[in-house]
Design a protein around this motif. Sequence first.
Motif, mmCIF file in Angstrom:
data_model
loop_
_atom_site.group_PDB
_atom_site.id
_atom_site.type_symbol
_atom_site.label_atom_id
_atom_site.label_comp_id
_atom_site.label_asym_id
_atom_site.label_seq_id
_atom_site.Cartn_x
_atom_site.Cartn_y
_atom_site.Cartn_z
ATOM 1 N N ILE A 582 39.689 43.237 28.868
ATOM 2 C CA ILE A 582 39.666 44.080 30.067
ATOM 3 C C ILE A 582 40.217 45.470 29.746
ATOM 4 N N ALA A 583 41.242 45.515 28.891
ATOM 5 C CA ALA A 583 41.824 46.801 28.505
ATOM 6 C C ALA A 583 40.901 47.583 27.576
ATOM 7 N N GLY A 584 40.183 46.889 26.711
ATOM 8 C CA GLY A 584 39.404 47.558 25.671
ATOM 9 C C GLY A 584 37.976 47.877 26.036
ATOM 10 N N GLU A 585 37.525 47.448 27.223
ATOM 11 C CA GLU A 585 36.151 47.702 27.649
ATOM 12 C C GLU A 585 36.129 48.251 29.068
ATOM 13 N N GLU A 586 35.042 48.935 29.402
ATOM 14 C CA GLU A 586 34.900 49.462 30.757
ATOM 15 C C GLU A 586 34.354 48.420 31.714
ATOM 16 N N GLY A 587 33.355 47.684 31.272
ATOM 17 C CA GLY A 587 32.736 46.694 32.134
ATOM 18 C C GLY A 587 33.302 45.309 31.895
ATOM 19 N N ILE A 588 32.455 44.308 32.107
ATOM 20 C CA ILE A 588 32.842 42.925 31.869
ATOM 21 C C ILE A 588 31.830 42.319 30.913
ATOM 22 N N SER A 589 32.271 41.997 29.727
ATOM 23 C CA SER A 589 31.383 41.424 28.720
ATOM 24 C C SER A 589 31.197 39.934 28.966
ATOM 25 N N GLU A 590 30.203 39.365 28.308
ATOM 26 C CA GLU A 590 29.994 37.924 28.381
ATOM 27 C C GLU A 590 31.220 37.178 27.860
ATOM 28 N N ASN A 591 31.851 37.749 26.833
ATOM 29 C CA ASN A 591 33.055 37.102 26.277
ATOM 30 C C ASN A 591 34.148 36.991 27.327
ATOM 31 N N ALA A 592 34.333 38.083 28.095
ATOM 32 C CA ALA A 592 35.347 38.064 29.146
ATOM 33 C C ALA A 592 34.976 37.061 30.243
ATOM 34 N N MET A 593 33.703 37.002 30.592
ATOM 35 C CA MET A 593 33.250 36.047 31.601
ATOM 36 C C MET A 593 33.547 34.619 31.161
ATOM 37 N N HIS A 594 33.243 34.323 29.900
ATOM 38 C CA HIS A 594 33.479 32.969 29.402
ATOM 39 C C HIS A 594 34.978 32.655 29.347
ATOM 40 N N GLY A 595 35.787 33.659 28.999
ATOM 41 C CA GLY A 595 37.233 33.449 28.971
ATOM 42 C C GLY A 595 37.788 33.163 30.356
ATOM 43 N N ALA A 596 37.321 33.920 31.351
ATOM 44 C CA ALA A 596 37.762 33.692 32.724
ATOM 45 C C ALA A 596 37.299 32.324 33.219
ATOM 46 N N GLN A 597 36.098 31.951 32.837
ATOM 47 C CA GLN A 597 35.585 30.641 33.239
ATOM 48 C C GLN A 597 36.417 29.522 32.616
ATOM 49 N N TRP A 598 36.794 29.697 31.329
ATOM 50 C CA TRP A 598 37.636 28.698 30.651
ATOM 51 C C TRP A 598 38.923 28.485 31.439
ATOM 52 N N LEU A 599 39.539 29.576 31.870
ATOM 53 C CA LEU A 599 40.795 29.469 32.612
ATOM 54 C C LEU A 599 40.571 28.851 33.986
ATOM 55 N N SER A 600 39.529 29.266 34.666
ATOM 56 C CA SER A 600 39.312 28.775 36.034
ATOM 57 C C SER A 600 38.991 27.289 36.056
ATOM 58 N N GLU A 601 38.433 26.767 34.970
ATOM 59 C CA GLU A 601 38.057 25.353 34.926
ATOM 60 C C GLU A 601 39.202 24.441 34.510
ATOM 61 N N ARG A 602 40.317 25.020 34.061
ATOM 62 C CA ARG A 602 41.381 24.195 33.487
ATOM 63 C C ARG A 602 42.698 24.271 34.248
ATOM 64 N N GLN A 603 42.667 24.770 35.447
ATOM 65 C CA GLN A 603 43.883 24.781 36.260
ATOM 66 C C GLN A 603 44.254 23.344 36.615
ATOM 67 N N ASN A 604 45.530 23.011 36.494
ATOM 68 C CA ASN A 604 45.945 21.630 36.723
ATOM 69 C C ASN A 604 46.371 21.392 38.175
ATOM 70 N N ASP A 605 46.834 20.187 38.446
ATOM 71 C CA ASP A 605 47.184 19.811 39.817
ATOM 72 C C ASP A 605 48.417 20.535 40.335
ATOM 73 N N GLU A 606 49.218 21.123 39.408
ATOM 74 C CA GLU A 606 50.386 21.915 39.826
ATOM 75 C C GLU A 606 50.016 23.380 40.014
ATOM 76 N N ASP A 607 48.716 23.676 39.939
ATOM 77 C CA ASP A 607 48.204 25.043 40.118
ATOM 78 C C ASP A 607 48.622 25.981 38.995
ATOM 79 N N ALA A 608 48.956 25.404 37.832
ATOM 80 C CA ALA A 608 49.225 26.174 36.617
ATOM 81 C C ALA A 608 48.260 25.658 35.547
ATOM 82 N N TRP A 609 48.661 25.739 34.283
ATOM 83 C CA TRP A 609 47.817 25.291 33.189
ATOM 84 C C TRP A 609 48.656 24.463 32.216
ATOM 85 N N ASP A 610 48.022 23.502 31.580
ATOM 86 C CA ASP A 610 48.717 22.664 30.608
ATOM 87 C C ASP A 610 48.740 23.364 29.254
ATOM 88 N N GLU A 611 49.875 23.278 28.588
ATOM 89 C CA GLU A 611 49.974 23.864 27.245
ATOM 90 C C GLU A 611 51.176 23.269 26.532
#
Length: 652
Positions: A582-611
């Motif tokens: 997001i910092a290095g580009e003006e628009g939204i690349s496919e890579n950024a879309m896939h990264g956001a999708q990865w995060l949105s699909e992996r939110q856990n039941d505590e509304d955070a993420w497992d790690e």
Amino acid sequence: MSQAVEIGNTAIAMSPHDEFVAKIDYTVDRAQRALLALQKPEGYWHAPLEANAEMNAEFIIFNHFMDTVDVETEARLKKYLLDTQSPDGSWALYQGGEGYLSTTIESYFALKLTGMRAGDEPLAAARRWILSKGGIVNCGTLARFYLASMGQITWDATAALPVEISLFPNWFPFNIYELGSWARGTLMGLMMLQAARPEKKIDYQRGVLELYIEPPHFTKFKQPRGKKLLSLRSALNLADKALRFYDRHKIKSLRARALRHTEEWLLDHQEANGSWGGIEPCYLLSAMALKANGYRNDHPVLKRAIEASQELIWHFGDYDLYMPCVSVNWDTGLAARALLDSGLPGDHPAMKQTSQWLIDHQIFKKGDWSVKRPALEPGGWAFEFYNDCYPDVDDSAVILSIMADSKADDAAARERAIRTGANWVMGMQSKDGGFAAFDADNDSTWLNHLPLADVEAVTDPSCPDLTGRVLEMMGAVGYRTEHPVAKRAMEWLKKNQSPAGGWWGRWGINYIYGTFSALSGLRAIGVDINEPWIKRAVAWLKSKQNPDGGWGESPLSDKDPAWHGRGTSTASQTAWALIALIAGEEGISENAMHGAQWLSERQNDEDAWDERESTGNGFPNHFYLRYHMYPHYFPLMALGRFRKRLAETAPH
């Protein structure tokens, strides 16, 4: 193709794009509410900081040395040690990593101190592994001091650290202020401890004689050798021998003077809560050193120190974790940054409360940093609740960025905090143009070859993640590329960009972390992101995206370039990469879309993420950190910035 979704009792057709945006909104809103719920009533956030088993082991050893054993606490510390042992019997630096000899030896000894026997299977497995690595003779520098204090190895096996070193003047090539803050505070405790050469008497059954391959009186402990015969480490090992000779023929009056000086230094550096240096080695070794030199547990200094040592315990269900330090200001700054980036207004009561809490914890005392910057006025923040001697640039920069975007009930105090804080941070710029964590111009990296420096990180030189963070802070408080500090910092980053395009990260793993921080700072200060060096960084980051859409990087990247930007996808590292794009580009690349999708699909039941992975760095190759709140606020920060970019680029 449109899909129908129900809102209330009404079916509304949504395009795939609208559905994706709604999913991001839903994910962000859940994470934001959950993070707000974790805020303490005073306005801060605080979560566990986990290193490795060495922390629990050293605290067990400390309590036996100090005669402060609490049976219930020890049992809970022991449970963590047993739970984190690897199948091969060793203890690793991070989850899934290879066994680490010093950590395994200390853990073995700590378990014996708790009453376990050498024949118990966990210890038998550990012993087999330790002996396969050469046994106790190969343990590291810090472990040797703990073992010597408990009579398990000779004091001659420790690195020679005559306490007279504390008297070396500041102009001398090797003096304590040429060491990083963590090494400096540790060294002062070690020198005083070695001067007393205590040997705590324990039952032989709780000792570790079985970790010797040869009988102890035949065992020759040697300092780590250089890779070549004619190397700097080999030369410094000769200096180690010279220091040992002096130690055997010391000048008594000089030794007495040095002991007084070191004792006074430790007393002057004790924090209000009784701790030292904000970190576990200083907490424990300083207290051990004073006890070895005659202080009793009921002395006010030691009484407060023992009480402070309890503050690093984090209680879980059936075990206790001993933390390397308390990460309260870091967690607070980044949690608040994530909330602001995800759309929480700066005048929200939670943000106003956080701002006021941070204003109240700004440090206006000159610490060790003032040795190199005597004319600079104080105004930074520490990593911990109590560490006035060592505020750090990283925390201060993050805190100032959120202070700039939030409000406080006392507007004048907020303006003063920003003004004095920014002045201190920018004043900590090193001569090379970069920024380090705790000191300026702390770049005598040859000291990493000293016999005491087997972790090869006793100095605090400029690094890309800190330099990027300062640029981001400067942008937040209103500075731009033409400012002299910014110009020098940008030149430093340009000069220190890796040939592949990324930047190394000193305090996070690793090139993903450094690149995220550098690009965020360069964007905030106003650099043209169409410049070739910025595009090269973005291209490198895109090339490291995993097939699943996330990003990850193993701690192995510290030693093997083949692992740069490579590893199992994690929530925090995916968030860093998304923020960097997001910092290095003006628009939204496919890579950024896939990264956001990865995060949105992996939110856990505590509304955070497992790690479970360690994505923080303490000492590259030797000490890694798992921040338990990283997989909450960094994904929220990333998705908040992504959502804002979506809105900016949406057709009107």
